[in-house]
Write an enzyme that holds these catalytic residues in place. Structure first.
Site, short mmCIF file in Angstrom:
data_model
loop_
_atom_site.label_atom_id
_atom_site.label_comp_id
_atom_site.label_asym_id
_atom_site.label_seq_id
_atom_site.Cartn_x
_atom_site.Cartn_y
_atom_site.Cartn_z
N LYS A 10 0.83 -1.21 0.00
CA LYS A 10 0.00 0.00 0.00
C LYS A 10 0.86 1.26 0.00
CE LYS A 10 -1.99 -1.16 3.87
NZ LYS A 10 -1.23 -2.40 4.14
N ARG A 90 -9.36 0.70 9.40
CA ARG A 90 -8.97 -0.69 9.64
C ARG A 90 -10.07 -1.49 10.31
NH1 ARG A 90 -3.43 0.09 8.66
NH2 ARG A 90 -2.13 -1.40 9.69
N ARG A 129 11.90 -6.18 4.25
CA ARG A 129 11.81 -4.72 4.15
C ARG A 129 12.87 -4.06 5.02
NH1 ARG A 129 6.21 -1.85 5.02
NH2 ARG A 129 6.21 -3.14 6.89
N ARG A 162 12.13 -2.57 10.60
CA ARG A 162 11.05 -2.09 11.46
C ARG A 162 10.78 -3.09 12.58
NH1 ARG A 162 5.96 0.03 7.87
NH2 ARG A 162 4.79 -1.19 9.39
N ARG A 173 0.18 -9.06 13.30
CA ARG A 173 -0.44 -8.11 12.37
C ARG A 173 -1.36 -8.82 11.38
NH1 ARG A 173 4.74 -5.56 10.07
NH2 ARG A 173 3.42 -4.21 8.80
P1 AP5 Z 1 4.96 -1.58 1.61
O1 AP5 Z 1 4.57 -0.73 0.45
O2 AP5 Z 1 5.77 -0.97 2.69
O3 AP5 Z 1 3.66 -2.35 2.16
P2 AP5 Z 1 2.45 -1.79 3.03
O4 AP5 Z 1 1.22 -2.48 2.57
O5 AP5 Z 1 2.43 -0.30 3.07
O6 AP5 Z 1 2.91 -2.41 4.41
P3 AP5 Z 1 2.89 -1.82 5.88
O7 AP5 Z 1 3.61 -2.82 6.70
O8 AP5 Z 1 3.38 -0.41 5.93
O9 AP5 Z 1 1.35 -1.89 6.14
P4 AP5 Z 1 0.69 -2.01 7.51
O10 AP5 Z 1 -0.73 -1.90 7.10
O11 AP5 Z 1 1.05 -3.14 8.37
O12 AP5 Z 1 1.40 -0.83 8.27
P5 AP5 Z 1 0.90 0.59 8.67
O13 AP5 Z 1 2.07 1.46 8.54
O14 AP5 Z 1 -0.37 1.01 8.03
O15 AP5 Z 1 5.74 -2.86 1.01
C1 AP5 Z 1 6.28 -3.84 1.89
C2 AP5 Z 1 7.64 -4.33 1.31
O16 AP5 Z 1 7.39 -4.98 0.05
C3 AP5 Z 1 8.66 -3.22 1.01
O17 AP5 Z 1 9.94 -3.71 1.29
C4 AP5 Z 1 8.50 -2.95 -0.49
O18 AP5 Z 1 9.71 -2.51 -1.08
C5 AP5 Z 1 8.09 -4.32 -1.02
N1 AP5 Z 1 7.13 -4.25 -2.11
C6 AP5 Z 1 6.02 -3.46 -2.18
N2 AP5 Z 1 5.36 -3.69 -3.32
C7 AP5 Z 1 6.06 -4.67 -3.97
C8 AP5 Z 1 5.86 -5.36 -5.21
N3 AP5 Z 1 4.81 -5.10 -6.00
N4 AP5 Z 1 6.76 -6.30 -5.57
C9 AP5 Z 1 7.82 -6.58 -4.78
N5 AP5 Z 1 8.07 -5.96 -3.59
C10 AP5 Z 1 7.19 -5.02 -3.19
O19 AP5 Z 1 0.52 0.33 10.22
C11 AP5 Z 1 1.52 -0.01 11.16
C12 AP5 Z 1 0.88 -0.19 12.53
O20 AP5 Z 1 0.29 1.06 12.97
C13 AP5 Z 1 -0.28 -1.20 12.61
O21 AP5 Z 1 0.19 -2.53 12.80
C14 AP5 Z 1 -1.06 -0.67 13.82
O22 AP5 Z 1 -0.40 -1.00 15.02
C15 AP5 Z 1 -0.96 0.83 13.64
N6 AP5 Z 1 -2.05 1.36 12.82
C16 AP5 Z 1 -1.92 2.06 11.66
N7 AP5 Z 1 -3.11 2.41 11.18
C17 AP5 Z 1 -4.03 1.93 12.07
C18 AP5 Z 1 -5.45 1.99 12.10
N8 AP5 Z 1 -6.16 2.62 11.15
N9 AP5 Z 1 -6.09 1.38 13.14
C19 AP5 Z 1 -5.39 0.76 14.11
N10 AP5 Z 1 -4.05 0.67 14.13
C20 AP5 Z 1 -3.37 1.27 13.11
#
Ligand code: AP5
Length: 221
Positions: A10, A90, A129, A162, A173
């Site tokens: 994402k 979420r 990552r 991370r 997660r």
């Molecule tokens: P990346 O693009 O970083 O993936 P992502 O989907 O953004 O993953 P996140 O881990 O950031 O999502 P998340 O939902 O767990 O975390 P968030 O920050 O929202 O890609 C991942 C890897 O793959 C990278 O190395 C990239 O280079 C590679 N890649 C990407 N696309 C690729 C492709 N097509 N091919 C090959 N490689 C690829 O949330 C973190 C934490 O915050 C949560 O766990 C929770 O504790 C809290 N939080 C955040 N929002 C909320 C909410 N709304 N409600 C409750 N808690 C929340």
């Protein structure tokens, strides 16, 4: 809005969509990570300290804290260039709060892009990552390695693993996502807003799919 499991890509796609279409970006995960990196300088509030502890364990932050944070940033939702939500909502409660907040601003959600991929693809992406400590650019040790191992191509900063990309936190997660995402997806599907994007392809191909979906909806003009 961009929906989908942790690590599906994402954030990677949010950057590309923002660069092409220019909406105001709101990533709740980025907000918590910034608060975490500021935590050494400014003592976080009790609610934020609980949120950061939950994030480190891989658990969801409470709806009340997430809702407060989004309300504080409501100006993003009124941006002339539109808004792009990454990782929010979420839970169904967050989706309802968002609907109410948007209605109060005279806006609405135009589309929810749901990125999906098989779990082994996701686990491989998360485990490899690496993120720049300084500018937060994201890399992958095999799929998108930096030119110099351990160093950011963009700013030369050190790359880190991370805390919530450790195996136990990844497991938590994915479990949290499985427990809460169904009703959220159904909420936007029932409203006719959900578009499915297959994300097990290289980032350019995935972006091509997302871009086509956005344009087919008559957005981004
Ligand atoms: P990346 O693009 O970083 O993936 P992502 O989907 O953004 O993953 P996140 O881990 O950031 O999502 P998340 O939902 O767990 O975390 P968030 O920050 O929202 O890609 C991942 C890897 O793959 C990278 O190395 C990239 O280079 C590679 N890649 C990407 N696309 C690729 C492709 N097509 N091919 C090959 N490689 C690829 O949330 C973190 C934490 O915050 C949560 O766990 C929770 O504790 C809290 N939080 C955040 N929002 C909320 C909410 N709304 N409600 C409750 N808690 C929340």
């Amino acid at each position: 809005m961009l929906l989908g499991p942790p690590g599906v890509g994402k954030g990677t796609q949010a950057e590309r969509i923002a660069a092409e279409f220019g909406p105001c970006q709101l990533s709740t995960g980025d907000i918590f990570r910034h608060a975490l990196s500021d935590a050494g300088r400014d003592a976080p509030s009790a609610a934020m300290a609980a949120a950061l502890a939950a994030m480190k364990r891989g658990e969801l932050v409470s709806d009340a804290t997430v809702d407060d944070i989004v309300r504080e940033r409501a100006r993003c939702l009124a941006c002339d260039y539109g808004f792009l939500l990454d990782g929010y909502p979420r839970t169904l409660e967050q989706a309802h709060t968002l609907d109410d907040l948007l209605a109060s601003l005279g806006h609405r959600v135009d589309a929810a892009l749901h990125f999906f991929a098989a779990e082994p693809v996701i686990v491989a992406r998360l485990s490899g990552r690496r993120v720049c400590r300084r500018c937060h650019a994201s890399y992958h040790v095999e799929l998108h390695p930096p030119h110099v191992p351990g160093k950011c191509d963009a700013c030369g900063g050190d790359l880190m693993h991370r805390e919530d990309d450790q195996p136990e936190a990844i497991r938590v997660r994915l479990k949290a996502y499985a427990a809460t995402s169904g009703p959220v997806l159904e909420h936007f599907r029932a409203a006719g807003l959900l578009r499915e994007i297959a994300a097990a392809a290289d980032p350019d191909q995935v972006f091509g799919r997302a871009r086509a979906a956005i344009l087919a909806l008559g957005l981004g003009g």
